[in-house]
Design an enzyme around this catalytic site. Structure first.
Site, PDB file in Angstrom:
ATOM      1  N   LYS A  66      39.033  34.600  42.751  1.00  0.00           N
ATOM      2  CA  LYS A  66      39.121  34.582  41.082  1.00  0.00           C
ATOM      3  C   LYS A  66      40.366  33.362  40.852  1.00  0.00           C
ATOM      4  CE  LYS A  66      37.742  39.253  40.027  1.00  0.00           C
ATOM      5  NZ  LYS A  66      38.587  40.898  39.440  1.00  0.00           N
ATOM      6  N   ASP A 102      38.343  40.588  32.785  1.00  0.00           N
ATOM      7  CA  ASP A 102      38.598  42.185  33.277  1.00  0.00           C
ATOM      8  C   ASP A 102      39.237  42.405  31.783  1.00  0.00           C
ATOM      9  OD1 ASP A 102      37.165  42.009  35.848  1.00  0.00           O
ATOM     10  OD2 ASP A 102      39.092  40.620  36.716  1.00  0.00           O
TER      11      ASP A 102
END
Ligand code: ATR
Length: 275
Positions: A66, A102
């Site tokens: 990420k 997220d």
């Protein structure tokens, strides 16, 4: 030409993202498919260029890439920049743009229950996941945020970024009954881990307790919280909503999220515990 999308990670074999996005492409009558791509950290740069070269339309990024993907991207939105982490890449005119869905996915999942933005909310943890969630809660208008973490300095840093309160774990344990909502973001409670992130002696019935873990569906914290008469939310909603925001960015269409929460919950062997 048929479009295709992917998720890159290490490991990736058990990702539920291909199942979720393929179902959404089908229900939306979009001629596209979604594949898992296993890339080890040493393969990330070559793998990224290969995906681009063979025409990927967009992809998700999961652990451990990420952060590492960021230098290869052409652009980054504000949320991804603040979090220094990307979970969604959109390809447009040959260029790659990174987003992070997220935190907003988590906030959407919280609204499965009646949650009051003006009531005190405690976030346990100060790692990457907590960062996204604390910033998203702040953007969504939650005004009484408190952060607690095993390593107090990290809690102080994160709380300082959004003007939240900070507590040590033992302070938070003693004050647990004053929070309307408690959000657990640490890795405590994952599959083979039976422990709690803090003592729940003072947890009040009726408190909303959310855990971002979804495997197991019922973490040790959610189990004791529900035994104490709390309302619980597991991480399936966050997983589905973060995916839905990515899907919207790629296709402009809003997928059916409630049905997917039920379907993923069943795949993980449970009934929906949130509703
Ligand atoms: P992630 O991206 O999943 O949030 P991370 O950035 O490594 O991963 O953060 C992990 C979080 O879980 C941190 O808040 C960490 O606490 P520390 O900052 O003190 O390390 C917390 N954590 C992990 N294992 C823990 C444990 N056994 N007990 C308490 N907190 C734990």
């Amino acid at each position: 030409m048929k479009k295709w999308y992917a998720v890159i990670g290490d490991p990736i074999a058990h990702s539920l993202s291909p199942y979720m996005h393929d179902a959404w492409f089908q229900e939306s009558s979009i001629d596209a498919s979604y594949i898992p791509v296993h890339l080890e950290p040493s393969e990330l740069e070559d793998g990224f260029h290969a995906l681009k070269k063979i025409g990927v339309s967009g992809f998700n990024v999961t652990l451990p890439h990420k952060q590492a993907i960021i230098p290869f991207l052409d652009g980054l939105d504000d949320t991804a920049r603040t979090m220094n982490a990307v979970n969604t890449v959109v390809m447009k005119d040959g260029k790659s743009y990174g987003y992070n869905t997220d935190g907003d996915g988590f906030v959407q999942s919280l609204f499965a229950l009646p949650v009051d933005r003006e009531q005190p909310l405690l976030v346990i943890g100060a790692g990457g996941a907590a960062r996204g969630i604390v910033h998203a809660l702040h953007r969504a208008g939650f005004t009484r945020l408190t952060v607690t973490n095993r390593t107090f300095r990290r809690a102080e840093e994160l709380a300082g970024e959004v003007g939240a309160e900070v507590m040590t774990i033992s302070q938070a344990e003693a004050e647990l009954g004053t929070f309307h909502t408690i959000v657990q973001t640490t890795s405590v409670g994952l599959s083979d881990n039976e422990s709690l992130p803090l003592s729940v002696e003072w947890l009040k019935p009726g408190t909303v307790v959310a855990d971002i873990v979804y495997n197991p569906l019922v973490t040790p914290l959610l189990k004791v919280a529900s035994d104490k008469g709390c309302k619980t939310i597991n991480g399936v909603g966050m997983f589905v909503h973060q995916g839905a925001i990515a899907f919207e960015k790629w296709t402009g269409k809003t997928p059916n999220q409630e049905a997917m929460i039920d379907s993923i919950t069943q795949k993980l062997g449970g009934n929906n515990v949130n509703r």
